[in-house]
Design a protein around this motif. Structure first.
Motif, short mmCIF file in Angstrom:
data_model
loop_
_atom_site.label_atom_id
_atom_site.label_comp_id
_atom_site.label_asym_id
_atom_site.label_seq_id
_atom_site.Cartn_x
_atom_site.Cartn_y
_atom_site.Cartn_z
N GLY A 141 1.96 -1.03 -11.49
CA GLY A 141 2.53 -2.19 -11.28
C GLY A 141 3.88 -1.74 -10.87
O GLY A 141 4.54 -2.54 -10.06
N ILE A 142 4.81 -1.07 -11.48
CA ILE A 142 6.09 -0.59 -11.17
C ILE A 142 6.07 0.37 -9.79
O ILE A 142 7.04 -0.05 -8.81
N GLN B 123 -3.00 1.11 -4.38
CA GLN B 123 -2.70 -0.39 -5.42
C GLN B 123 -1.54 -0.58 -5.67
O GLN B 123 -0.82 0.44 -6.18
N ARG B 124 -0.95 -1.84 -5.90
CA ARG B 124 0.25 -2.03 -6.41
C ARG B 124 -0.09 -3.24 -7.29
O ARG B 124 -0.15 -4.56 -6.91
N GLY B 125 -0.32 -2.78 -8.70
CA GLY B 125 -0.50 -4.10 -9.60
C GLY B 125 -1.75 -4.66 -9.13
O GLY B 125 -2.64 -4.26 -8.73
N LEU B 126 -1.45 -6.06 -9.65
CA LEU B 126 -2.29 -7.00 -8.85
C LEU B 126 -2.05 -7.69 -7.49
O LEU B 126 -2.93 -8.36 -7.10
N ASP B 127 -0.72 -6.95 -7.06
CA ASP B 127 -0.57 -7.66 -5.52
C ASP B 127 -1.52 -7.23 -4.52
O ASP B 127 -1.61 -7.95 -3.47
N PHE B 128 -1.97 -6.08 -4.41
CA PHE B 128 -2.91 -5.72 -3.68
C PHE B 128 -3.64 -4.28 -3.92
O PHE B 128 -3.37 -3.59 -4.78
#
Lengths: 475, 369
Positions: A382-383, A418-423
């Motif tokens: 996520g960060i 992947q970036r967190g739940l963003d994509f």
């Protein structure tokens, strides 16, 4: 090693005509006024005194002619000195037309989570299959449309699957030797785009050759990558193909930093220290000014073997703190192998393989210093985004006529991003490209290229690419 | 010249190649992947639910309308069904109004429902509940015959007891007493027979195909173009189908979508699913409601705060409420990338989910025994 960047474009080219004619410098000796005409002879038989006067006049005219000749030589030297001034700016324009299947995008959402399992916590619309840059339509790697892509923030072309003409770039390449082994180089591209026109400073660096005997170039500024070989000819005037390979995003970046390039016999070595990774800015926006205490180190070693005009075999690698976050211990690494066969009976071959990883960092980790990030209670990666990738390509071309070079490329990329739940991108992309490179005149090239995209392991969607490019350069 | 000819030939070849790859869109709107996924919404994909207690369905309908099952009224005021302390005034049908798709539209704008008292949550619909595996907002019951326990024991719903139910059955429903074989006649046993009868009745409350189902079956005129775009948003950037999927448009899971505990009779906090699971992650989470006939079953959300579908769309469009809810909001509740046209299209789509009304015989108050 001879720099193959934009400096070479300038250094090896003919005379440019865009630069204004410089004013000639003043000469060292001013010409004397012309002598008065000799008086009409009264007597056809000159006296000795008259003959002496004539001789004096002739000697004086001969002296004047010598001065004029000296002036001409001085002027020629001045012109010779000024010629490089006329040559240090190269202008090129790259225009094209393209048509991409489907909606122009190289990715699709995994509607209903039907293909990518185990990521149900990420909305299906944000789980993407395909490759966002597989529908690139120009040398800059801009996709025809980003579609549902979320990692790429700006849809610079935004064609929505419609065929379109485009001005890919108006480029200004600057390169000049200042003296004492110092030179400068720069590249600025103006990009007319829907919505807002863009300006990009691709290169801006100072080069220094400390020795006349040692082939070493030290550079500082916004510099080329040192990874692999594709970056060396990535701008439209020098690129064989219209579009970059799928791995160019990892090796064709132009970060801020310093580098050294050494050539000794058949060995070429390059080393750089940069603010961040060597990723293309289109794929990942660089923090071009310092964001970490530790720079990213990258190196390339290459041997030239006596095959054809040279078989270049290289290995490269990079490591450093991951971009997009401030903690130095969150790292990324990259390595690759490259090969280039030069002109074996007219055949050129490029091949590269790369693998790398951005470690990523989840919210809640020890990144309290990360003032730019908003701590979040959950979110894996996520960060800082997580990225693992492998990619390879082989590009072969044969010059069948001096003006005609057909080429073919096969490239493949597998990645999870992947970036967190963003994509979440899950890419298993295979591409086959065929095209021709046509030298229309000494300053005009045309390229036509067709790319078939295949998504491995997921349903296909139409995203094949037909694209063209006509590049006219002042050099 | 040869170079130019070559360019022209390749361009023509390439144009043909790309043209051949033009994306075939279903009904000119949907990619094949979207269309295939949307097929999972068709209600005819559902198997007819087993009706284990159907022998007592008629009795169940009578019980559903029978106010004698209820205990003392504890709340008065506008809309109250009787005076304080009165018994036998509230039936299941009082809040699950058969003429209103079995939801409580009296609760506008009060939010929660009025049974014997003000319930803490808005009445949830029961049409098509026979297909479900979890019932009520927090999933407190997992079988239809267990649902009765919830209003019976709630002081604000029926405010009743097994003894009261058993007494009514024993006195007025002789057929039900013998419907399931010999009985000892105990309160619990008779209560269970009443619960089964009510379950049997509810099993019959099922809807047929809605315009969406006809559209997905191939009748491209069944829904308007705006609704088609709404369906695309629904399964795309609206993210709705993350939770609202399957033929009933619910995944029957529990989420904290950031609905604030707000309303005249809504408690300041509500544990939601946590009250059942005791899992801290479930604090403030509620079951994804079905969307079948959703256009007819407002007000919406467990607090009944939102009066219209446009309000609901707007709520999710901006990522839910920033505060005022129990627990931690699901991270996916962030502002959506949809515009006014998308919101309007979503609204139109949600209006295509209403099937034919329940047969009048099932919604009419029967003669009570």
């Amino acid at each position: 090693m001879r720099r193959l960047g934009i400096l070479t474009i300038v250094a090896t080219s003919g005379v440019a005509h865009a630069w204004p004619e410089p004013a000639p410098e003043p000469t060292a000796v001013a010409p004397e006024p012309a002598p008065e005409p000799a008086p009409e002879p009264v007597d056809p038989i000159p006296t000795p005194a008259e003959l002496a006067a004539r001789i004096d006049a002739l000697e004086q005219r001969a002296g004047n002619a010598e001065l004029v000749e000296q002036n001409v030589e001085t002027l020629a030297e001045t012109v010779h000195t000024l010629v490089p001034l006329r040559r240090f700016l190269t202008i090129y324009i790259d225009v094209g037309w393209f048509h991409v299947g489907g909606n122009g995008a190289g990715v699709r959402s995994d509607v209903g989570h039907r293909n990518i399992r185990d990521f149900d916590d990420i909305p299906a619309d944000w789980v993407l299959v395909g490759d966002p840059l597989s529908t690139a339509i120009n040398s800059r790697g801009e996709p025809a449309d980003i579609g549902a892509a979320r990692a790429i923030a700006t849809d610079t072309v935004n064609s929505d699957g419609n065929p379109s003409f485009i001005v890919n770039a108006l480029g200004l390449a600057i390169g000049r030797t200042i003296g004492r082994g110092i030179s400068i180089a720069g590249l600025v591209e103006f990009l007319p785009r829907p919505g807002a026109d863009l300006t990009e400073v691709g290169l801006a660096h100072i080069d220094y050759r400390p020795s006349r005997t040692l082939d070493l170039v030290l550079s500082a500024g916004k510099i080329d990558s040192v990874l692999g070989v594709e970056y060396r000819a990535q701008d439209a005037p020098r690129r064989l193909t219209v579009t970059p390979s799928l791995l160019c995003r990892y090796t064709c970046g132009r970060p801020f930093g310093v580098q050294g390039r050494l050539t000794r016999g058949r060995l070429l070595a390059a080393l750089s220290l940069t603010n961040g990774d060597n990723f293309n800015e289109r794929f990942e926006i660089d923090e071009q000014t310092g964001y970490h205490l530790v720079p990213t180190a990258a190196a390339h070693l290459q041997w030239i073997l006596p095959v054809g005009q040279g078989l270049e075999v290289g290995v490269s690698g990079a490591a450093g703190p991951q971009d997009g976050q401030s903690a130095s211990h969150v790292h990324q690494w990259h390595y690759g192998f490259d090969l280039r066969l030069r002109d074996l009976r007219g055949v050129d071959v490029y091949a590269e393989f790369v693998q790398g990883k951005q470690q990523g960092s989840s919210a809640g980790a020890a990144h309290a210093a990360d003032a730019m990030m908003v701590p979040s209670p959950v979110a894996h990666c996520g960060i800082a985004q997580c990225l693992t990738y492998k990619a390879a390509y082989v590009l072969a071309s044969k010059r069948v006529r001096p003006w005609l070079t057909p080429y073919a490329r096969v490239d493949w990329r597998g990645a999870r991003h992947q970036r967190g739940l963003d994509f979440l991108y899950v890419t298993r992309a295979l591409r086959a490209t065929a095209g021709v490179h046509l030298v229309m005149t000494s300053r005009m090239i045309a390229k036509v290229e067709y790319t078939a995209n295949v998504e491995l392991g997921t349903p296909q969607f139409p995203n094949n690419v037909l694209t063209t490019s006509v590049v006219v350069s002042t050099d | 010249m040869l170079a130019w000819r070559g360019v022209r030939g390749l361009v023509l070849l390439g144009v043909c190649g790309v043209a051949a790859c033009a994306e075939p869109l279903v009904d000119g709107t949907f990619t094949q992947a979207e269309w295939d996924f949307a097929q999972s919404f068709r209600i005819d994909r559902l198997a007819t639910p087993e009706c284990r207690f159907c022998v007592s369905a008629d009795a169940g309908q009578q019980l559903f309308f029978d106010p004698r099952l209820s205990g003392e009224i504890i709340a008065d005021g506008e809309g109250a069904l009787g005076a304080l302390g009165e018994s036998g005034k509230v039936a299941c049908a009082s809040c699950h109004d058969p003429q209103r798709w079995f939801v409580d539209q009296r609760s506008k704008p009060n939010g929660s429902s009025l049974g014997t008292g003000w319930t803490k949550r808005n009445t949830i619909g029961i049409v098509n509940s026979a297909y479900l595996t979890a019932f009520t907002w927090d999933g407190a019951a997992s079988r239809l015959e267990d649902v009765l326990e919830i209003p019976v024991t709630s002081p604000a719903a029926l405010h009743s007891s097994h003894a009261i139910i058993a007494s009514v059955v024993r006195t007025h429903y002789a057929g039900l007493v013998t419907a399931f074989g010999p009985t000892t006649g105990s309160d619990d046993e008779l209560y269970q027979r009443a619960a089964r009868a009510l379950a049997a009745y509810q099993t019959q409350l099922r809807t047929g195909p809605a315009p969406l189902d006809r559209y997905l079956a191939g009748d491209y005129t069944a829904i308007p173009d705006e609704a088609k775009r709404g369906l695309q948003v629904f399964i795309g950037r609206g993210l709705c189908s993350e939770c609202h999927n399957g033929p009933l448009l619910t995944d029957e899971c529990f989420y904290n979508t950031g609905v604030p505990q707000r309303g005249l009779h809504v408690p300041a906090t509500d544990p939601g699913r946590f009250g059942v699971s005791q899992d801290a992650r479930d604090l403030g989470a509620f079951r994804t409601p079905m969307l079948r006939q959703i256009a007819e079953t407002g007000p919406y959300m467990h607090t009944g705060e939102l009066a219209t579908l446009a309000d609901v769309i707007d709520f999710y469009r901006w990522g839910g409420s920033p505060s005022g809810f129990s627990g931690t909001k699901d991270q996916r509740l962030i502002p959506l990338e949809i515009d006014d046209d998308d919101a309007s299209a979503l609204d139109a789509f949600l209006h295509t989910l209403t099937g034919e009304p329940i047969a009048a015989a099932l919604t009419t108050r029967p003669i009570l025994p």
